[in-house]
Write a protein that holds these residues in place. Structure first.
Motif, mmCIF file in Angstrom:
data_model
loop_
_atom_site.group_PDB
_atom_site.id
_atom_site.type_symbol
_atom_site.label_atom_id
_atom_site.label_comp_id
_atom_site.label_asym_id
_atom_site.label_seq_id
_atom_site.Cartn_x
_atom_site.Cartn_y
_atom_site.Cartn_z
ATOM 1 N N MET A 1 -33.033 1.234 -1.243
ATOM 2 C CA MET A 1 -32.511 2.276 -2.158
ATOM 3 C C MET A 1 -31.067 2.576 -1.790
ATOM 4 O O MET A 1 -30.773 2.905 -0.653
ATOM 5 C CB MET A 1 -33.363 3.530 -2.004
ATOM 6 C CG MET A 1 -33.086 4.530 -3.062
ATOM 7 S SD MET A 1 -33.641 6.156 -2.527
ATOM 8 C CE MET A 1 -32.439 6.525 -1.279
ATOM 9 N N ASP A 2 -30.159 2.415 -2.703
ATOM 10 C CA ASP A 2 -28.762 2.674 -2.349
ATOM 11 C C ASP A 2 -28.321 4.051 -2.842
ATOM 12 O O ASP A 2 -29.049 4.772 -3.509
ATOM 13 C CB ASP A 2 -27.835 1.568 -2.886
ATOM 14 C CG ASP A 2 -27.914 1.444 -4.395
ATOM 15 O OD1 ASP A 2 -27.517 0.405 -4.918
ATOM 16 O OD2 ASP A 2 -28.405 2.399 -5.062
ATOM 17 N N GLU A 3 -27.103 4.372 -2.466
ATOM 18 C CA GLU A 3 -26.573 5.719 -2.738
ATOM 19 C C GLU A 3 -26.503 6.012 -4.239
ATOM 20 O O GLU A 3 -26.871 7.067 -4.700
ATOM 21 C CB GLU A 3 -25.172 5.820 -2.121
ATOM 22 C CG GLU A 3 -24.802 7.185 -1.625
ATOM 23 C CD GLU A 3 -25.807 7.737 -0.622
ATOM 24 O OE1 GLU A 3 -25.944 8.957 -0.583
ATOM 25 O OE2 GLU A 3 -26.487 6.964 0.111
ATOM 26 N N ARG A 4 -26.046 4.997 -4.994
ATOM 27 C CA ARG A 4 -25.865 5.176 -6.430
ATOM 28 C C ARG A 4 -27.195 5.522 -7.101
ATOM 29 O O ARG A 4 -27.282 6.402 -7.941
ATOM 30 C CB ARG A 4 -25.292 3.878 -7.018
ATOM 31 C CG ARG A 4 -24.966 3.925 -8.498
ATOM 32 C CD ARG A 4 -24.595 2.516 -8.977
ATOM 33 N NE ARG A 4 -25.598 1.541 -8.550
ATOM 34 C CZ ARG A 4 -26.758 1.349 -9.193
ATOM 35 N NH1 ARG A 4 -27.067 2.046 -10.260
ATOM 36 N NH2 ARG A 4 -27.611 0.447 -8.747
ATOM 37 N N GLY B 48 -35.387 12.835 -3.198
ATOM 38 C CA GLY B 48 -34.454 13.810 -2.622
ATOM 39 C C GLY B 48 -34.633 13.926 -1.123
ATOM 40 O O GLY B 48 -33.669 13.856 -0.356
ATOM 41 N N SER B 49 -35.896 14.056 -0.687
ATOM 42 C CA SER B 49 -36.172 14.164 0.745
ATOM 43 C C SER B 49 -35.766 12.888 1.466
ATOM 44 O O SER B 49 -35.251 12.929 2.575
ATOM 45 C CB SER B 49 -37.660 14.413 0.974
ATOM 46 O OG SER B 49 -38.048 15.594 0.338
ATOM 47 N N LEU B 53 -33.417 12.292 4.630
ATOM 48 C CA LEU B 53 -33.863 11.600 5.848
ATOM 49 C C LEU B 53 -32.890 10.488 6.222
ATOM 50 O O LEU B 53 -32.587 10.276 7.397
ATOM 51 C CB LEU B 53 -35.256 11.006 5.629
ATOM 52 C CG LEU B 53 -36.432 11.961 5.735
ATOM 53 C CD1 LEU B 53 -37.713 11.251 5.353
ATOM 54 C CD2 LEU B 53 -36.555 12.500 7.148
ATOM 55 N N LYS B 54 -32.409 9.786 5.191
ATOM 56 C CA LYS B 54 -31.469 8.687 5.432
ATOM 57 C C LYS B 54 -30.195 9.233 6.070
ATOM 58 O O LYS B 54 -29.673 8.667 7.025
ATOM 59 C CB LYS B 54 -31.148 8.003 4.114
ATOM 60 C CG LYS B 54 -30.256 6.790 4.272
ATOM 61 C CD LYS B 54 -30.132 6.054 2.951
ATOM 62 C CE LYS B 54 -29.344 4.773 3.110
ATOM 63 N NZ LYS B 54 -27.921 5.018 3.292
ATOM 64 N N TYR B 149 -37.952 7.793 8.674
ATOM 65 C CA TYR B 149 -37.270 7.397 7.435
ATOM 66 C C TYR B 149 -37.924 6.162 6.839
ATOM 67 O O TYR B 149 -38.194 6.096 5.642
ATOM 68 C CB TYR B 149 -35.781 7.149 7.712
ATOM 69 C CG TYR B 149 -35.083 6.424 6.596
ATOM 70 C CD1 TYR B 149 -34.855 7.066 5.376
ATOM 71 C CD2 TYR B 149 -34.671 5.101 6.732
ATOM 72 C CE1 TYR B 149 -34.243 6.411 4.336
ATOM 73 C CE2 TYR B 149 -34.057 4.442 5.699
ATOM 74 C CZ TYR B 149 -33.841 5.085 4.499
ATOM 75 O OH TYR B 149 -33.242 4.433 3.469
ATOM 76 N N LYS B 150 -38.205 5.194 7.703
ATOM 77 C CA LYS B 150 -38.757 3.940 7.195
ATOM 78 C C LYS B 150 -40.160 4.116 6.617
ATOM 79 O O LYS B 150 -40.501 3.494 5.617
ATOM 80 C CB LYS B 150 -38.795 2.911 8.322
ATOM 81 C CG LYS B 150 -37.429 2.368 8.612
ATOM 82 C CD LYS B 150 -37.527 1.290 9.616
ATOM 83 C CE LYS B 150 -36.407 0.299 9.446
ATOM 84 N NZ LYS B 150 -36.650 -0.872 10.283
#
Ligand SMILES: [Zn+2]
Lengths: 127, 372
Positions: A1-4, B48-49, B53-54, B149-150
């Motif tokens: 999952m990327d930022e965009r 969102g969560s 976490l990332k 996170y993973k």
């Protein structure tokens, strides 16, 4: 999952919400108009459209709601220095290298030695 | 005039019909697609969560790297090594044949701790012993954030792929707790890099207060023993070796003292931080019986085993704190709880033993930022 991808606005939902908003607003206006022109109060129509309005607003807020806090708050940490012999006590801000029971030099009041008695943060949160 | 009224009536009737149709269609739509809508909404919430976490994980990694660079002054860039360590996995011992599982588990934990410390030592050649322990703790917190996170990402992507409500439900149910714990670890990073005492160190602080100013010796790996007098009783006080981040081997230490004293010990008191229930006050002190020690169970097993062998009563004192407080900088309330716990120890000793008896007092927990 990327930022965009994570920042993408949920177009599908936004369109449904906007559609619901417009429809319920129109229904509400029609109901008001009916009341003004014909003096007829359509309770059910008003309740339905008002609740649809609230639902749309609620969903909108739900989608917008993104917590900004990231769990990296800067904490105010205090170091308490005490004398081993007398009741001298000094509270200052935490400095790098401080640890509990470290010598902190001679006491300014007597000839005793100072130690770091405790290190703590004061928390705003209530239990 | 009449025709205008007629027209209005026809208009009214036709719009009524239209609205009824729209409402019925909307009803059917929600009835048929309700769960799917909920699924997508839940996915959004998890997303969102997940991005939070990332963020935490990336910050954690950054903090580890900069702390190693700052403290350890490495010759080469530690980044690839840190990245490799963040993917570190532990494989639990087989439990199909539970005989000796504790010994096997202990071995694996020892190897893991040794390896992590060794890696940190090589990355940070300029760091002293305490700093290496602290850096290892920072690394462990970052590792935990990476794993969390993973796992959340795994369930998120699975849910997205299958759009199965039940896959998503599993992660959504746990998400508030997961976020609380992750935020605690994110805050822990800061405390660990600065070497500040954490909430988990409450037990260690109690022991530090009791042994301060007395002669000390190393009794087990990273574990300090001190002999002192409390209310006319001979007291062996145990804590992990500070001020670096350590939990020591209190189980091994208690076992050794009991063997040395041939079981002639009147009482073992263990002091530890414990997770409070919602509604309980932070820093509240409670008493009980049993081995007050958390972790993977190796030390707990050892204490229970040896106490049972010599029939020594086990007394527990716990200082309550929330999951966030366990790994973040010690709160004022916990420091106050420590003083209260010391008073309780004195009372328990007076009530439960005679003068001239021997007692063991073990302060459990991570002793980061607490010397002795
Ligand atoms: Zn003084």
């Amino acid at each position: 999952m990327d930022e965009r991808e994570s920042r993408r606005t949920p177009v599908f939902f936004m369109s449904i919400i906007i559609f619901m908003l417009i429809m319920s607003l129109a229904a509400l206006l029609l109901a008001i108009e009916a009341y003004l022109v014909q003096g007829k109060l359509e309770i059910i129509n008003i309740i339905l459209s008002a609740s649809a309005l609230f639902l749309a607003a609620y969903m909108f807020i739900q989608i917008r709601k993104r917590s900004i806090s990231l769990g990296f708050e800067t904490l105010k940490v205090s170091t308490v220095i005490r004398c081993l012999k007398c009741d001298y006590k000094n509270v200052r801000e935490f400095e790098k290298g401080d640890y509990i029971l470290r010598d902190a030099g001679p006491c300014p009041k007597c000839d005793g030695t100072l130690i770091i008695h405790s290190i703590f943060r004061e928390s705003k949160e209530k239990d | 005039m009449k025709s205008v009224v007629d027209m209005q009536v026809t208009l009214q009737v036709s719009t009524d019909w239209l609205f009824q149709l729209i409402w019925i269609l909307a009803f059917i739509f929600i009835w048929v697609y309700g769960q799917r809508i909920q699924t997508i909404l839940t996915l959004k919430e998890i997303e969102g969560s997940l991005s939070r976490l990332k963020n935490m994980r990336d910050r954690g990694r950054q903090i580890v790297i900069s702390a190693i660079k700052e403290i350890g002054k490495p010759a080469e860039d530690p980044t690839p090594r840190v990245d490799r360590l963040l993917e570190h996995v532990d494989i639990e011992p087989v439990s199909l044949d539970p005989t000796g599982i504790i010994r096997r588990l202990e071995h694996i934990i020892d190897v893991r701790d040794f390896r992590l410390k060794e890696e940190v030592r090589q990355m940070a050649p300029q760091a002293d012993e305490a700093q290496i322990n602290n850096l290892t703790n920072v690394l462990e917190a970052a590792l935990a954030l990476n794993h969390v996170y993973k796992i959340v990402r795994h369930y998120y992507l699975m849910g997205k792929k299958t759009l199965s409500f039940y896959v998503i439900l599993q992660i959504q149910m746990l998400l508030p707790l997961i976020m609380r714990e992750s935020e605690a670890f994110a805050n822990a990073l800061k405390a660990f890099t600065l070497g500040q005492p954490i909430g988990d160190g409450a037990g260690a602080l109690v022991a530090a207060r009791l042994m301060h100013g007395n002669k000390k010796r190393l009794i087990a790996q990273d574990t300090i023993l001190s002999e002192t007098q409390i209310e006319g009783r001979k007291a062996y006080v145990i804590k992990a070796k500070g001020p670096g981040g350590n939990v020591g081997k209190p189980g091994e230490a208690i076992k050794q003292i009991l063997e040395e004293e041939e079981g002639k010990v009147a009482l073992i008191i263990m002091i530890d931080a414990a997770q409070k229930l919602e509604g309980e006050k932070t820093g509240e002190v409670a008493e009980g019986v049993g081995a007050a020690i958390g972790g993977p169970g190796v030390d707990k097993y050892k204490v229970e085993e040896v106490a049972t062998k010599y029939k020594v009563p086990l007394s527990a004192i716990i200082i309550k704190e929330s999951i966030e407080d366990v790994v973040s900088t010690m709160r004022k309330e916990i420091v106050d709880g420590v003083e209260e716990a010391i008073n309780r120890i004195k009372r328990i000793i007076c009530e439960g033993t005679k003068e001239g008896d021997t007692v063991i007092i073990a302060g459990i927990g991570n002793t980061i930022g607490i010397a002795q």
